[in-house]
Design an enzyme around this catalytic site. Structure first.
Site, PDB file in Angstrom:
ATOM      1  N   SER A 189       0.832  -1.192   0.000  1.00 43.69           N
ATOM      2  CA  SER A 189       0.000   0.000   0.000  1.00 43.69           C
ATOM      3  C   SER A 189       0.877   1.257   0.000  1.00 43.69           C
ATOM      4  O   SER A 189       1.688   1.446  -0.909  1.00 43.69           O
ATOM      5  CB  SER A 189      -0.956  -0.046   1.204  1.00 43.69           C
ATOM      6  OG  SER A 189      -1.942   0.945   1.092  1.00 43.69           O
ATOM      7  N   ASP A 245      -8.981  -4.972  -6.036  1.00 39.43           N
ATOM      8  CA  ASP A 245      -8.496  -3.934  -5.125  1.00 39.43           C
ATOM      9  C   ASP A 245      -8.513  -2.591  -5.863  1.00 39.43           C
ATOM     10  O   ASP A 245      -7.968  -2.479  -6.967  1.00 39.43           O
ATOM     11  CB  ASP A 245      -7.083  -4.287  -4.661  1.00 39.43           C
ATOM     12  CG  ASP A 245      -6.546  -3.319  -3.624  1.00 39.43           C
ATOM     13  OD1 ASP A 245      -7.311  -2.452  -3.152  1.00 39.43           O
ATOM     14  OD2 ASP A 245      -5.355  -3.431  -3.285  1.00 39.43           O
ATOM     15  N   HIS A 301      -7.714  -5.637  -0.312  1.00 35.95           N
ATOM     16  CA  HIS A 301      -6.450  -4.903  -0.184  1.00 35.95           C
ATOM     17  C   HIS A 301      -5.508  -5.558   0.827  1.00 35.95           C
ATOM     18  O   HIS A 301      -4.344  -5.172   0.918  1.00 35.95           O
ATOM     19  CB  HIS A 301      -6.755  -3.455   0.253  1.00 35.95           C
ATOM     20  CG  HIS A 301      -5.577  -2.547   0.253  1.00 35.95           C
ATOM     21  ND1 HIS A 301      -4.860  -2.244  -0.886  1.00 35.95           N
ATOM     22  CD2 HIS A 301      -4.974  -1.870   1.266  1.00 35.95           C
ATOM     23  CE1 HIS A 301      -3.874  -1.420  -0.581  1.00 35.95           C
ATOM     24  NE2 HIS A 301      -3.910  -1.182   0.712  1.00 35.95           N
TER      25      HIS A 301
END
Length: 338
Positions: A189, A245, A301
């Site tokens: 991320s 995602d 995610h």
């Protein structure tokens, strides 16, 4: 998928996951916002000693004066550090692992977003140049997302001095001894964005080393010029993404690498024209018989779900790997082709 590539992806993905597992989330802890384990016992505490690395330095992000509440406040009146959060670490392969790899590998792991104002920084959806005092880019047209750039460079201490100092020290130690040295950077991320930026920074310093990034669920980081500059510098990036995602699809919803080149050329001066870098490896959690069906965006995610898919899947993408290192184990995956 090549089994050696799979094992390497899982290994570096677990290094990125360890940044979450070791972060102190307890607001009643004196070390809230720091790492729960001492550096020398870090991998032992997380049962990652099989990876064959020694942690040599912890990395910290420092508070920005313009964002006084950047860090979540502890319930303790006297926090260990009101101006810093632990954000990752630098490690180096031990002698045995280096023999297997055929080189001495310097690994850098970044954690993803855990505080509310980090999400605010992530959502600063406009491009800014990275030349000048920020990063010694030779092309002033190279731009990156403002929030990521601030996260990595908003204070003197955070201008990669921690990373570059440690990389320089380790390089001088092992390269000076005649060993081949590589740098592998990983993150999830926000951490994947920081991994890409730090790889870019290290490459711009002129270090003649193989630099590879394993990005998990990473967003777009910069514009087309940033991508082209990374390619020119020889930085290899492999992005592992879940097709469900939304994070890898932003920023740059309108103008990105999927838009015809003519349009991106016309829009490259806009502060919202982004491009992904490197090679993409797509996963699909709905194809796994071991995961419950869900439309939850957070689950799509999740890094541990990505690692499960890598470990438990047979094949999600026809992917080949060009091996250039002459070792008996053939584990070099830095020259990636499709």
């Amino acid at each position: 998928m090549d089994p050696l590539l799979r094992s390497e992806l899982i290994r570096y993905g677990e290094m990125a996951q360890s940044c979450y597992d070791a972060f102190d989330y307890d607001p009643f802890s004196y070390y809230f916002g720091g790492c729960r384990f001492p550096r020398r016992a870090f991998l032992d505490s997380l049962h990652l000693t099989r990876h064959g690395y020694d942690v040599t330095r912890y990395l910290y992000a420092t508070a920005n004066i313009r964002l006084p509440n950047f860090f979540t406040k502890s319930r303790w009146p006297n926090l260990w550090s009101p101006k810093a959060n632990w954000i990752g670490y630098v490690a180096v392969s031990d002698d045995e692992t280096s023999r297997v790899l055929g080189r001495r590998d310097i690994a850098i792991a970044w954690r993803g977003t855990v505080t509310r104002l980090e999400w605010l920084a992530d959502l600063m959806n406009y491009l800014k140049p990275v030349d000048g005092k920020k990063i010694p880019s030779r092309d002033p047209r190279v731009k990156v997302q403002s929030g990521f750039n601030k996260k990595l460079h908003h204070s003197i201490r955070s201008r990669l001095r921690q990373v570059l100092t440690e990389v320089k020290r380790l390089t001088e130690k092992y390269d000076g001894a005649g060993e081949e040295v590589s740098i592998t950077i990983t993150g999830h991320s926000l951490g994947s964005a920081l991994a890409t930026l730090s790889a870019y920074d290290i490459a711009e310093t002129g270090l003649n080393l193989v630099i590879c990034v394993f990005s998990f669920s990473g967003p777009r980081v910069g514009n087309v010029r940033f991508k082209e500059r990374l390619d020119f510098l020889g930085v290899k990036v492999l992005r592992v993404v879940n097709v469900h995602d939304i994070v890898p699809r932003c920023p740059g919803f309108l103008f990105n690498e999927d838009v015809p080149r003519v349009l991106t050329k016309l829009a490259e001066g806009l502060p919202w024209c982004y491009s992904h870098v490197g090679v993409e490896l797509e996963l699909d959690h709905k194809s796994s018989p071991f995961l419950k069906p869900t439309s939850d965006l957070v689950s799509a995610h999740n890094l541990e779900a990505h690692l499960h898919l890598l470990d438990g899947s047979v094949s999600f993408l026809f992917f080949s790997c060009f091996v250039s290192y002459n070792t008996s184990y053939n584990v070099n995956i830095y020259s990636i082709i499709i």
